[in-house]
Design an enzyme around this catalytic site. Structure first.
Site, PDB file in Angstrom:
ATOM      1  N   ASN A 147       0.819  -1.214   0.000  1.00 19.26           N
ATOM      2  CA  ASN A 147       0.000   0.000   0.000  1.00 19.26           C
ATOM      3  C   ASN A 147       0.856   1.268   0.000  1.00 19.26           C
ATOM      4  O   ASN A 147       1.955   1.303   0.569  1.00 19.26           O
ATOM      5  CB  ASN A 147      -0.912   0.003   1.235  1.00 19.26           C
ATOM      6  CG  ASN A 147      -2.136   0.855   1.048  1.00 19.26           C
ATOM      7  OD1 ASN A 147      -2.352   1.432  -0.017  1.00 19.26           O
ATOM      8  ND2 ASN A 147      -2.951   0.946   2.084  1.00 19.26           N
ATOM      9  N   HIS A 148       0.378   2.302  -0.660  1.00 27.53           N
ATOM     10  CA  HIS A 148       0.990   3.640  -0.653  1.00 27.53           C
ATOM     11  C   HIS A 148      -0.069   4.658  -0.236  1.00 27.53           C
ATOM     12  O   HIS A 148      -1.266   4.419  -0.384  1.00 27.53           O
ATOM     13  CB  HIS A 148       1.493   4.018  -2.061  1.00 27.53           C
ATOM     14  CG  HIS A 148       2.713   3.280  -2.501  1.00 27.53           C
ATOM     15  ND1 HIS A 148       3.792   3.897  -3.074  1.00 27.53           N
ATOM     16  CD2 HIS A 148       3.040   1.957  -2.446  1.00 27.53           C
ATOM     17  CE1 HIS A 148       4.722   3.004  -3.374  1.00 27.53           C
ATOM     18  NE2 HIS A 148       4.279   1.808  -3.010  1.00 27.53           N
ATOM     19  N   ARG A 149       0.392   5.777   0.252  1.00 28.96           N
ATOM     20  CA  ARG A 149      -0.556   6.874   0.545  1.00 28.96           C
ATOM     21  C   ARG A 149      -1.172   7.365  -0.757  1.00 28.96           C
ATOM     22  O   ARG A 149      -0.490   7.520  -1.772  1.00 28.96           O
ATOM     23  CB  ARG A 149       0.162   8.036   1.223  1.00 28.96           C
ATOM     24  CG  ARG A 149       0.656   7.768   2.623  1.00 28.96           C
ATOM     25  CD  ARG A 149       1.108   9.064   3.281  1.00 28.96           C
ATOM     26  NE  ARG A 149      -0.022   9.886   3.645  1.00 28.96           N
ATOM     27  CZ  ARG A 149      -0.468  10.040   4.899  1.00 28.96           C
ATOM     28  NH1 ARG A 149       0.131   9.401   5.889  1.00 28.96           N
ATOM     29  NH2 ARG A 149      -1.492  10.813   5.155  1.00 28.96           N
ATOM     30  N   THR A 185       2.133   9.753  -4.469  1.00 25.91           N
ATOM     31  CA  THR A 185       2.078   8.442  -3.824  1.00 25.91           C
ATOM     32  C   THR A 185       3.479   7.899  -3.526  1.00 25.91           C
ATOM     33  O   THR A 185       3.609   6.805  -2.975  1.00 25.91           O
ATOM     34  CB  THR A 185       1.345   7.436  -4.737  1.00 25.91           C
ATOM     35  OG1 THR A 185       2.078   7.291  -5.967  1.00 25.91           O
ATOM     36  CG2 THR A 185      -0.076   7.889  -5.027  1.00 25.91           C
TER      37      THR A 185
END
Length: 241
Positions: A83-85, A91
């Site tokens: 997952n990434h922001r 991102t």
């Protein structure tokens, strides 16, 4: 002589076929669980399943695979560590690159996850299919080759595509309820061994006639739970239908 069950403790169950491994005796990670006889088939080092096929797996979320599942070559599970922001302009995970950027590590910790990734019993995952984080795949489902599974899959559903969509159900709702109540994957191994033909090619009526009684299992035979009840071992909840 009574029928002899296969051995669930063998890493390589097929003589002369090192490409096939049973996952339960192979797995060492506490973050991965697999039920008896679930296997992975790959001509290129299937024993590296935990690192080559389960990606970005740093916990605490688990990958849970039920019993009697068939995983084709190149099946991949992407876990929550990928997952990434996505709530800012970029991102890119700057803090992992070091320097003073690492002072902003709080920006990449505690990202929201989707929970455990769960594969039910008797699931067939086709060649190079990919399962995204937090997906729950129901019992008896089939995942077409090359599919990217982003949503939960119902019991006895057939899905395919990118993103994977429900193509059809293998049985009617009433028959699915009968199959879940039978839960053949939980039958005692000697009894299951005597009824392989009914399990593989019989009708649901045949399976019901073959089912063990409470005296053979040692407990009442309520079958597997509905989607709003916990799944028996390996532990997670089943997806909604």
């Amino acid at each position: 002589m009574p029928p002899v069950p296969a051995d669930p403790a063998l890493v390589h169950p097929m003589p002369g076929q090192p490409r096939v491994v049973l996952l339960k005796p192979l797995i060492t990670s506490p973050l991965i669980e697999a039920g008896d006889f679930s296997y992975y088939d790959d001509p290129d080092d299937p024993t590296a399943f935990e690192t080559r096929n389960v990606l970005y797996h740093y916990g605490p979320e688990k990958l849970v695979i039920g019993k009697f599942c068939a995983l084709g070559e190149g099946v991949r599970f992407l876990m929550n560590g990928a997952n990434h922001r996505m709530d800012g302009p970029s991102t890119f995970p700057f803090p992992i690159m070091g320097g003073s950027w690492s002072e902003h590590a709080d920006l990449i910790t505690g990202l929201p996850g989707r929970g455990d990734t769960v594969v039910g019993h008797d699931v067939w995952l086709g060649y190079r299919s990919m399962v995204m984080p937090g997906v729950r795949i129901g019992h008896g489902a089939i995942i077409a080759s090359g599919s990217v599974v982003v949503d939960d899959v119902p019991d006895y559903g057939i899905v395919g595509g990118n993103p994977a969509r429900l193509i059809r159900r293998r049985y009617s709702d009433a028959d699915i309820d009968r199959l879940l109540a039978l839960a053949w994957w939980d039958w005692p191994l000697p009894h299951l061994t005597e009824h392989i033909r009914a399990i593989m090619s019989g009708s649901i009526d045949d399976l019901e006639h073959a089912a063990p009684g409470p005296a053979q299992t040692g407990t009442p035979a309520p079958g597997n739970p509905r989607h709003d009840e916990p799944l028996n071992e390996p532990g997670p909840k089943r997806p909604a239908r």
